[in-house]
Design a protein around this motif. Structure first.
Motif, short mmCIF file in Angstrom:
data_model
loop_
_atom_site.label_atom_id
_atom_site.label_comp_id
_atom_site.label_asym_id
_atom_site.label_seq_id
_atom_site.Cartn_x
_atom_site.Cartn_y
_atom_site.Cartn_z
N ASP A 1 0.84 -1.19 0.00
CA ASP A 1 0.00 0.00 0.00
C ASP A 1 0.88 1.24 0.00
OD1 ASP A 1 -1.92 -1.83 0.43
OD2 ASP A 1 -2.88 -0.80 2.08
N SER A 2 1.44 1.60 -1.14
CA SER A 2 2.21 2.84 -1.17
C SER A 2 2.04 3.47 -2.53
CB SER A 2 3.68 2.57 -0.88
OG SER A 2 4.40 3.77 -1.00
N TYR A 3 1.95 4.81 -2.52
CA TYR A 3 1.85 5.52 -3.79
C TYR A 3 3.19 5.58 -4.50
CZ TYR A 3 -2.73 7.34 -2.41
OH TYR A 3 -4.04 7.47 -2.05
N GLU B 1 -5.21 -3.32 2.68
CA GLU B 1 -6.07 -2.56 3.59
C GLU B 1 -7.05 -1.71 2.79
OE1 GLU B 1 -6.51 -2.50 6.75
OE2 GLU B 1 -4.96 -3.89 7.37
N SER B 2 -6.60 -1.19 1.70
CA SER B 2 -7.49 -0.41 0.84
C SER B 2 -7.07 -0.68 -0.60
CB SER B 2 -7.37 1.07 1.17
OG SER B 2 -6.02 1.43 1.23
N PRO B 3 -8.01 -0.70 -1.50
CA PRO B 3 -7.65 -1.00 -2.87
C PRO B 3 -6.81 0.12 -3.48
CG PRO B 3 -9.96 -0.42 -2.71
CD PRO B 3 -9.45 -0.52 -1.32
N ALA B 4 -5.98 -0.24 -4.46
CA ALA B 4 -5.13 0.76 -5.08
C ALA B 4 -5.98 1.77 -5.84
CB ALA B 4 -4.17 0.09 -6.04
N PRO B 5 -5.59 3.04 -5.80
CA PRO B 5 -6.38 4.06 -6.47
C PRO B 5 -6.10 4.10 -7.97
CG PRO B 5 -4.52 5.05 -5.39
CD PRO B 5 -4.44 3.59 -5.10
N GLU C 1 6.48 10.36 1.03
CA GLU C 1 5.97 9.88 2.32
C GLU C 1 6.76 10.62 3.39
OE1 GLU C 1 6.36 5.63 1.80
OE2 GLU C 1 4.38 5.53 0.87
N TRP D 1 6.61 11.20 6.43
CA TRP D 1 6.92 10.70 7.77
C TRP D 1 8.18 9.86 7.81
CZ3 TRP D 1 2.82 9.24 4.77
CH2 TRP D 1 2.83 7.94 4.29
N GLN E 1 1.18 2.05 7.64
CA GLN E 1 0.09 1.12 7.32
C GLN E 1 -1.00 1.78 6.49
OE1 GLN E 1 -1.36 0.09 11.16
NE2 GLN E 1 0.18 -1.49 11.54
N ALA E 2 -1.04 3.10 6.53
CA ALA E 2 -2.21 3.79 5.98
C ALA E 2 -2.35 3.60 4.48
CB ALA E 2 -2.14 5.27 6.31
N GLY E 3 -1.24 3.58 3.78
CA GLY E 3 -1.27 3.30 2.35
C GLY E 3 -2.20 4.20 1.58
N PHE E 4 -3.10 3.58 0.85
CA PHE E 4 -3.96 4.34 -0.06
C PHE E 4 -5.11 5.03 0.65
CE2 PHE E 4 -2.34 0.81 -2.86
CZ PHE E 4 -1.30 1.58 -3.36
N ARG E 5 -5.16 4.91 1.97
CA ARG E 5 -6.20 5.64 2.67
C ARG E 5 -5.84 7.12 2.77
NH1 ARG E 5 -6.95 1.24 7.37
NH2 ARG E 5 -4.77 0.91 6.86
N LEU E 6 -4.59 7.42 2.54
CA LEU E 6 -4.16 8.83 2.53
C LEU E 6 -4.39 9.40 1.14
CD1 LEU E 6 -0.73 8.40 4.32
CD2 LEU E 6 -2.94 8.85 5.35
#
Lengths: 470, 1075
Positions: A343-345, A369-373, A425, A427, B242-247
């Motif tokens: 999950d990383s852009y 955790e969330s689908p890729a945009p 990123e 952070w 962990q947040a990944g694409f939620r951001l």
């Protein structure tokens, strides 16, 4: 109890290690097995064994980490019991509290709460005398019972003994009576002796020793079949097989077969192990062959699905596992890895290679955790490991370049889309360290029809190419 | 060129969409004004909580703020072909709505109320059907779903597109005015943006709906992107990695310049000009057009509110002044009534009167506080208790004509019975028309560090260390040194980032909670004015706005507050009445009783309202109150305001005749004469501004507000500073004097008391002090029965009562009721206070009452078996609790035998067991007797009180060896010279760290002979923070100091004696061993 950072602040450079009750348990168990040299009947605390079975070691008071040795009938062997206690004490390299008493309960109490160590009570009256001053909790009672006794002013075993015995059970529960009687010897108590733990092992001694290579291989295979049959009967899978061949000079060859996932499938195991055994070199004679299965787990029976689709899926997963096992044994487990999406852009971080070890269980149920945009077609089929600098002719911000120069080749661009803006990123401290700044990505097509992925670094305004579509 | 570019942002998420938006509403407004936007629309997600702040900020910034909302709508129930094909239960989509007039604003509020009422707190459900019913009243902007919904494949993209098409079609077909409908378009540099924009444009063309350009902003500046990421993680409960694409992918969701917006939409100029069209329609509604009416049914039929109010007031006045209403009061009443008439506030006063009358009818003590006490009308209506004759009222503080802001009446009720009043209001006006105001709970340093630390993945131990070190009372930033002290690396970027972002997060609203008691009541349905939501508490509803918002909009609020002291006074009066054999009321307490002042001057004030704190207790002997007005000053002077304005010492010097009051002229003397030339009350600060600097009363009130909000909005007061200095110079005062005045006024910024409020409180101070002086037993009894309240624990209250000659009897199952009580039947003249079962920890009230009832009806219990035998359901656990509390002494059973007997009782369940095993409850055994020490410890553990011994007396032998003095030996009468080095030890009973004392901590410790005051300097406190805050028993070494009668120790070294106490307890364990 204090929080770790505080402790570390108080004593700088203190060595700390996380509490690992399972390791403690294993060490104690091994020590108990070692103690079998004093008597065949050695046990660890019953409460400890139960807690281990229930996976509740963390909550068990450390008082229960103890070893009990039944010395009944070994007097001839060891001579004086005081001397034996001192010998055991000396043998241990750490401080141990040692006590010998006529009852298990009495020995437990004296060893935990007794005034000194080693401590020997030779008779029941002597034991009773010794117990008088000990606190009631030394009787192996639960906290509630101890509290209820404290409510009526009972703090020591002596005080407890002064009460009419017959009223205790109904007031404070049967366990109190049991424990009291067990400590004083009027109720029997038994040990649960420990045994060696290599349960899944087959060995054979050859007299005369085997010298023939073929015979050795047949013997190994026979042991192997025997062991796997045993495993299957007990529904156990093993993650590691080790083969030990001892020759007449007691030198041994040891070969290990580590697997990526535990199994007891004979056919599969043979297909992995046989080629290696065939290629092994044996020198000298084989006097004893041992085959051991380790890292055992309970094998899960997979129910095959009725529907064709699911059947295929589980079949694929199974054959995938077997393939990885085969690869792992052949070229080394740590050399097998697979790619997974993250999950990383950031394109460089949007996937990673992971070792195949242990990752298999989750391999087919990786949940993002969330689908890729982005859709797959918006990412290049080939991503360069590092972006390569290019020079461009670009008109405006937000417009793809009209021409790029990449590795001395000038490529006119006929169409393009974009930009897609990707922020760092922050952070990870990237803002500060200036490793990465915001990038504007464009999808462009050169005059040969090839699609390329280029970006402009927002901070330096330099252009890079980062991938291509094939 | 740029002057031709006009743009308005219509899709903004503020931080009132909790944990979504990363900027305050006012930040958006200021930024939009700075960028030259035509207007800015505020569209929080399903809430209007932030709009009042936006409205206020916009008014000040000179920009138009459009009030809107983003609604999430569920398709559920709309069986479109697509949905049934997909088989999903419902789909959620979002749209923006802007009301166009007052009526449509009302519909929006109703819609929001509906969406929130059907589900639990913080949840939301609104069906498309509900929306379509009222759709035509709003400007509606549809938001294409793919801006928010992430896609995996082209297929689902098509599905989403088709779904959105369907949605647009339904909404369009339902709409009669095409002007009111648009589709939002956002260009945000994400990969799917290009295709989704294309689809949106397609749909807009084919359905003939206009497009409108927005940027869907979540923060006002791109620099807020990290904070937005952090709050997203807080919302999702994950860490940053962990947040990944939620951001969000990039930091484009900020307010962009007009030029940039025009560049982004250069291909769609009509989408840009559409923003102006929408602004034109939507700006026909403004929050200023919200009108609000007070309830009307409070008057009897055929009378106007004005007549009724005049009638009630004159009736009340006759009652208050049986000997004839004084001239001064009559005049004040006439003036006030005229102003009330003019401003049309009669109904408001009558509403308050109605509530107070209800409380009176139920014999619930109540008393108005705050600014309302400035009103003679309120006094006559019985709302407040301050006689306008006694103090100088400044009615402008309460109501002023030019301010046109509603008056604010705060009424205290007995804390145990406030709920009755609240439920009365709900039933009287209905839930549609009465609700509590909200309290916007914001992030404090501590909570911010905790949440942000989690997001950065710090370990619980580190977060704990960080959070605990943020001293709430100071709010200071953590320095590198203090980080190192905590064992953390100050150069660690994660920790640095945590602290930076946590400090940015401070002040962000976190959730809405209910205000302590602010009620809003209206004539028309409230949900047409503001959305109503369910509060966390059962049977409470709250509105979405807090008290500042309401004030801003000129709405009526009545604070229904709870005050423990009123409960205590009512209970004490009842006990006194019972003793006297006739009812005794508050107003029957004789005034100006010199014994009461004698007692207060000796700082004998434990339990007395307000003046029982350490600071007040040390002020009492210095100020030496001798009359009621002195009490008013006493209450007001020990406040951060006067202390920081350096007013305390001058006042004391002048009062004690060490210095003569000095006034620059007569006008100042008139204002400050009664407080010796030192401004102590807010009213005086206001009057100074009015008289000396030519402020109008309205401006003065504004100044007061600016002072109150000084901390939040630094710089506001600076504008007043200029005005005051100029005004005073113009009136011929010296610059130096202006400076002094200004500093004193500034001092009030921290926290100042209005005189009227101080007077209301002083009444209770006097009443409680009078009861304490003349009826100490009843007073202690009432205090104990009103716990928890006040500064002191039951043990201290009892010890104080004993010092005043009250004999205290222990808890006993045969004599104690639930409450503590007074026993009279004894022959001796002493008053006996019998402790009640309520002091016993963990006991259930119903059990205690059942026991007492049984004693009253069937006579005292003879044994524990007798208790069990009677038909009252008391569990073994309760009996064991009572045994532990030593409540069976009248049965001749001490703790241990009682437990012994309880253990032998037949079990409550499992009858079979009792049949099988024979029970002998009568076995006589000799149990080891309990030592006094253990007995005392058990008393403390179970009831917090021991009548048998003081813990310190068991340490005394050891302490004497260590030359530790007792409290008694330190008292002034032994004349130990000041500055002698001494040691003292005791149980820590209070620890206070007032914000005004610059970090000094005041601790009171108590040994068996009395109490000792400790003063701990900041350095010592920092170094021994843990010991001081955590220990039960402290030992202190330091210099003896004395002010008047009060002795204290300026501590140089402090330590804990907890281990000694523990050791004595353990020693006792072994003490019974046959050694």
């Amino acid at each position: 109890m204090m929080p770790l950072p505080l402790a570390e602040a108080l004593i700088s450079g203190a060595y700390t290690e996380a509490f690992d009750p399972i390791r403690d348990y294993n060490a104690l168990y091994a020590l108990a097995v070692w103690c079998r040299r004093f008597s065949p009947l050695v046990s660890i605390d019953y409460e400890l064994a139960v807690a281990h079975k229930r996976n509740e070691l963390r909550t068990l008071p450390s008082l229960h980490y103890g070893i009990t040795i039944d010395l009944t009938g070994t007097e001839k062997l060891h001579g004086d019991i005081d001397l034996l206690c001192q010998r055991i004490d000396a043998l241990f390299q750490y401080r141990a509290r040692i006590c010998a008493a006529p009852t298990i309960g009495g020995a437990w109490a004296l060893s935990r709460y007794g005034p000194h160590t080693p401590c020997v009570a030779r008779s029941i009256p002597a034991l009773t005398e010794a117990l008088t001053n000990l606190p009631i909790r030394s009787l192996r009672l639960d906290r509630l019972c101890v509290e209820r006794l404290a409510d009526v002013g009972m703090y020591t075993i002596g005080e407890l003994l002064s009460l009419p015995r017959h009223t205790l059970g109904q007031r404070f529960g049967k366990p109190l009576v049991y424990r009291l009687h067990q400590a004083l010897g009027s109720l029997d108590e038994r040990l649960n002796p420990v045994e060696e733990r290599a349960r899944y092992e087959r060995h054979r001694i050859f007299e005369p020793p085997l010298t023939n290579r073929r015979a050795i291989i047949i013997a190994i295979e026979a042991l192997f079949h025997d062991l796997v049959r045993h495993l299957r009967a007990e529904q156990i899978s093993a993650g590691l097989f080790s083969l030990i061949i001892c020759d007449t000079t007691f030198q041994s060859i040891c070969k290990e077969f580590p697997l990526s996932s535990a199994t007891n499938d004979t056919k599969h195991l043979l297909s992995i192990i046989q080629p290696i055994i065939d290629s092994m070199r044996f020198c000298g004679e084989a006097r004893e062959i041992i085959l051991r299965a380790q890292d055992t787990t309970r094998s899960i029976k997979e129910q095959r699905s009725f529907t064709a689709q699911d059947f295929d899926a589980s079949e694929i997963a199974r054959s995938y596992r077997e393939l990885l096992n085969t690869f792992g044994i052949r070229i080394g487990k740590d050399r097998v890895s697979f790619a997974r999406l993250n999950d990383s852009y950031i394109p460089e971080r949007s996937f990673s290679y992971e070792s195949a070890i242990g990752a298999l269980q989750e391999a087919h149920d990786v949940v993002m955790e969330s689908p890729a945009p982005y859709t797959p077609r918006e990412r290049p089929s080939t991503l360069f490991s590092t972006p390569e600098p290019i020079t461009t002719i670009a008109m405006l911000p937000d417009k793809p370049p009209s021409c790029i120069q990449w590795r001395d080749t000038r490529l006119p661009i006929i169409s393009g889309y974009g930009p897609e803006r990707i922020a760092p990123e922050w952070w990870r401290g990237e803002l500060r360290q200036e490793l990465f700044s915001t990038r504007d990505y464009f999808i462009i097509q050169d005059n040969t029809g090839r699609w390329l992925w280029v970006f402009r670094d927002q901070r330096t305004h330099e252009w890079f190419i980062h991938g291509s579509w094939t | 060129m740029s002057t031709f570019l006009s743009y308005s942002e219509l899709q903004t998420t503020t931080n009132f969409s909790f944990l979504r938006g990363a900027s305050h509403p006012h930040e958006y407004i200021w930024r939009a004004a700075e960028l030259g936007y035509e207007a800015i629309g505020i569209t929080d997600h399903n809430t209007l909580a932030g709009i009042v702040r936006a409205h206020t900020a916009a008014r000040d910034a000179g920009i138009r703020a459009l009030i809107g909302c983003r609604l999430d709508i569920d398709f559920q129930g709309h069986h479109t072909s697509l949905l049934s094909e997909r088989g999903s239960e419902y789909e959620r989509t979002s749209l923006l709505v802007y009301p166009t007039n007052r009526a449509s604003y009302g519909s929006l509020c109703t819609l929001l109320t509906k969406g929130k009422s059907s589900v639990s707190k913080n949840d939301w459900f609104l069906s498309l059907h509900d929306f379509l019913e009222v759709q035509d009243q709003f400007v509606t902007i549809l938001i294409p779903p793919f801006f928010q919904t992430r896609l995996h494949s082209a297929a689902s993209e098509n599905h989403q597109g088709a779904l959105f098409y369907e949605m647009c079609k339904i909404v369009r077909d339902n709409s009669t005015d095409r002007l009111l409908l648009s589709i939002a378009l956002t260009r945000n540099y994400t990969p799917s943006n290009r295709s989704s924009c294309a689809i949106a444009i397609d749909i807009a063309r084919s359905l003939d709906i206009s497009l409108v350009a927005t940027n869907d902003v979540y923060y006002h500046l791109p620099e807020r992107k990290p904070l937005q990421d952090v709050i997203t993680c807080i919302r999702e409960g994950c860490t940053l990695p962990q947040a990944g694409f939620r951001l969000f992918q990039n930091s484009e969701r900020h307010l962009k310049t007009r030029q940039e917006m025009h560049r982004l939409f250069r291909d769609l100029p009509q989408a840009l000009s559409r923003t102006s069209e929408i602004v034109a329609i939507a700006s026909s509604f403004s929050l200023s057009s919200l009108t609000y009416t007070y309830p009307e049914e409070i008057c009897p039929p055929h009378t106007t509110p004005a007549q009724y109010l005049a009638e009630r007031v004159s009736a009340g006045a006759r009652e208050r002044y049986p000997g004839g209403v004084p001239e001064k009061v009559l005049n004040a009443l006439d003036d006030e009534l005229a102003l009330i008439r003019e401003l049309d506030y009669e109904k408001y006063f009558l509403t308050c009167y109605d509530i107070v009358a209800f409380a009176r009818s139920r014999r619930i003590l109540c008393q108005g506080r705050g600014a309302a006490a400035n009103s003679a009308v309120c006094y006559c209506l019985g709302i407040t208790a301050v006689d306008p004759q006694q103090i100088d009222l400044l009615f402008a503080r309460f109501i002023s004509k030019e301010r046109r802001e509603p008056p604010d009446i705060d009424i205290d009720f007995e804390h145990e019975r406030r709920e009755e009043v609240i439920q009365y209001i709900y039933t009287r006006y209905g839930r549609n028309r009465a609700a509590l105001t909200a309290e916007v709970v914001t992030y404090q340093a501590r909570s911010a560090v905790r949440d942000v630390g989690k997001v950065f993945g710090l370990s619980a131990a580190i977060i704990d260390t960080l959070a605990k070190s943020v001293h709430r009372w100071r709010g200071s930033v953590i320095t590198a040194d203090s980080l190192r002290e905590m064992g953390l690396n100050p150069f660690d970027t994660t920790i640095q980032n945590t602290l930076i972002l946590a400090s940015e997060l401070v002040g962000f609203p976190r959730h809405l909670s209910q205000h302590v008691g602010g009620f809003i009541i209206s004539h028309s349905p409230l949900h047409e004015i503001v959305p109503i939501i369910n509060a966390g508490m059962e049977s409470r509803t709250i509105i979405e706005w807090d008290k500042n918002d309401i004030e801003e909009l000129g709405m009526l609020k009545i604070d229904i507050l709870a005050l423990g002291m009123l409960t205590c006074i009512r209970k004490a009066l009842a006990l006194i009445g019972a003793r006297r054999g006739e009812s005794f009321e508050l107003h029957q307490i004789p005034r100006e009783d010199p014994c009461v002042y004698d007692m207060l001057c000796a700082s004998d004030s434990i339990g007395v309202f307000q003046v029982e704190s350490r600071a007040q207790m040390s002020m009492l002997p210095r100020l030496r109150p001798r009359c009621f007005y002195d009490l008013v000053i006493e209450v007001a002077i020990v406040r951060p305001g006067p202390i920081q304005g350096n007013m305390v010492h001058p006042f004391l010097r002048r009062r004690n005749g060490l210095e003569k009051p000095w006034y620059p002229d007569e006008r100042v003397e008139q204002i400050l004469g009664k407080t010796m030339g030192v401004p102590i009350f807010q009213e005086q600060a206001m009057r100074l501004a009015i008289t000396l600097a030519n402020f109008s009363p309205g401006e003065a009130e504004k100044l007061r507000r600016a002072m109150a909000a000084w901390k939040a909005h630094k710089g506001v007061i600076e504008t007043f500073k200029e005005k005051i200095t100029q005004g005073m110079l113009a009136n011929g005062y010296s610059e130096e004097f202006a400076e002094t005045c200004l500093n004193q006024i500034k001092g009030f910024s921290e926290y100042g008391f209005p005189e009227s409020h101080a007077a209301s409180f002083a009444l209770l101070v006097y009443a409680s002090a009078w009861i304490k002086r003349h009826y100490p037993a009843e007073f202690a009894c009432a205090l104990l029965n009103s716990q928890p309240m006040g500064f002191y624990a039951p043990a201290q209250i009892l010890r104080d009562a004993q010092r005043h000659g009250v004999s205290v009897c222990p808890i006993d199952v045969n004599t104690s009721a639930w409450d503590c009580s007074i026993e009279y039947e004894r022959s001796d003249s002493k008053q006996h206070l019998r402790l009640g079962l309520r002091l016993v920890r963990t006991i259930r009230r119903s059990h205690a009452e059942a026991l007492h009832k049984s004693v009253l009806e069937d006579g005292p219990f003879s044994s524990i078996n007798d208790i069990q035998g009677r038909d009252i359901k008391v569990s073994h656990a309760t009996l064991a609790t009572l045994a532990r509390a030593d409540a069976f002494t009248s049965l001749g059973t001490a703790r241990r035998p009682a437990h012994w007997n309880i253990h032998a009782l037949p079990p409550e369940t499992g009858a079979l067991d009792s049949l099988l095993s024979e029970r002998d409850s009568e076995t006589r055994v000799s149990l080891p007797p309990m030592s006094l020490q253990r007995d005392m410890f058990s008393d403390y553990a179970m009831t917090g009180v021991s009548l048998k011994a003081h813990p310190l007396q068991f340490l005394r032998a050891e302490l004497s060896q260590r030359r530790v003095s007792t409290a008694d030996s330190l008292s002034a009468r032994y004349g130990i010279p000041v500055s002698t080095r001494i040691s003292a030890a005791g149980i820590a009973i209070t620890r206070q760290r007032p914000g005004t004392a610059k970090g000094v901590v005041f601790i009171t410790i108590e040994d068996e002979t009395g109490s000792i005051n400790l003063i701990i300097r900041p350095n010592l406190f920092e170094a021994n923070h843990r010991v001081i805050m955590m220990s039960h028993v402290l030992i202190a070494h330091g210099k003896l100091e004395r002010v008047g009668e009060i002795v204290y120790i300026d501590v140089e070294k402090v330590g804990s004696l907890d281990h000694m106490i523990l050791k004595t307890a353990q020693r006792e364990d072994r003490g019974s061993l046959p050694h």
